[in-house]
Design an enzyme around this catalytic site. Sequence first.
Site, PDB file in Angstrom:
ATOM      1  CB  SER A  33      -0.986  -0.127   1.235  1.00 22.30           C
ATOM      2  OG  SER A  33      -1.971   1.092   1.047  1.00 22.30           O
ATOM      3  CG  ASN A  34      -0.498   4.775  -1.390  1.00 21.36           C
ATOM      4  OD1 ASN A  34      -1.252   5.591  -0.552  1.00 21.36           O
ATOM      5  ND2 ASN A  34      -1.087   4.030  -2.184  1.00 21.36           N
TER       6      ASN A  34
END
Length: 226
Positions: A33-34
């Site tokens: 993810s980020n």
Amino acid sequence: VLAALTAKDLVGENILITAGPTREELDPVRYISNHSSGKMGYAIAVAARRRGARVTLVTGPTCLAEPFGVETVQVVSALEMRQAVMDKVSGSTIIIKAAAVADYRPASRADLKIKKSAECLTLELEKNPDILGELGAIKGEKILVGFAAETEDLIGNAGKKLTEKNLDMVVANDISLEGAGFNVDTNIVKLLFRDGKVEDLPLMGKLELAHIILDRAAGLRGTGIK
Ligand code: CTP
Ligand code: CA
């Protein structure tokens, strides 16, 4: 009091907003993810709703409460976000893609937890569809606003996204600046338009910036207060 004093200049607009990160699962335990918090997209949803727009928010996983009066669709992966956006796109007049979509997903998801063994593990990733690019190809009369998160050549890179994805406006975000981008309540951006105009905005709160983004987006269609 604030809500009562807000001009209802977006009545009649049907605004589709994406927000937050996506999560691309590797196994039942892990994901890629980020750092997106979702704050910018949620702020735009709240601002648009206060100004009388019908708002649909397609959001990846965040810690934020679903905004009151906003139709909120929770998704996890980029593929789910794309499906939700395509389901909701018809009838929208303005689309604002603030989500930080993962560019790649694991080529396969393990059903069972991946156990550690080798000293070195290589992950195979495959590219996710570019949701914004797909919207650009079918946008018609809709106003399409994208975001660009950059760490170098902000104007050059964001400008390329504006033309390649057929956008009306790009909110260009230099995420290397202090007070900009991920997981803070403020942002420093430049707005890029199709005619080559660039608007330099100072450090400001995300809600204030949300209102400016909505002003400009609605203004491009000749509705709303410019
Ligand atoms: N975006 C999207 N679908 C993707 C990737 C990005 O819809 N698979 C959208 C984002 O919501 C954002 C815009 O495209 O509005 C720009 O995202 P960004 O990550 O800055 O650009 P990319 O086109 O993915 O290029 P790169 O990450 O290589 O800079
Ligand atoms: Ca990207």
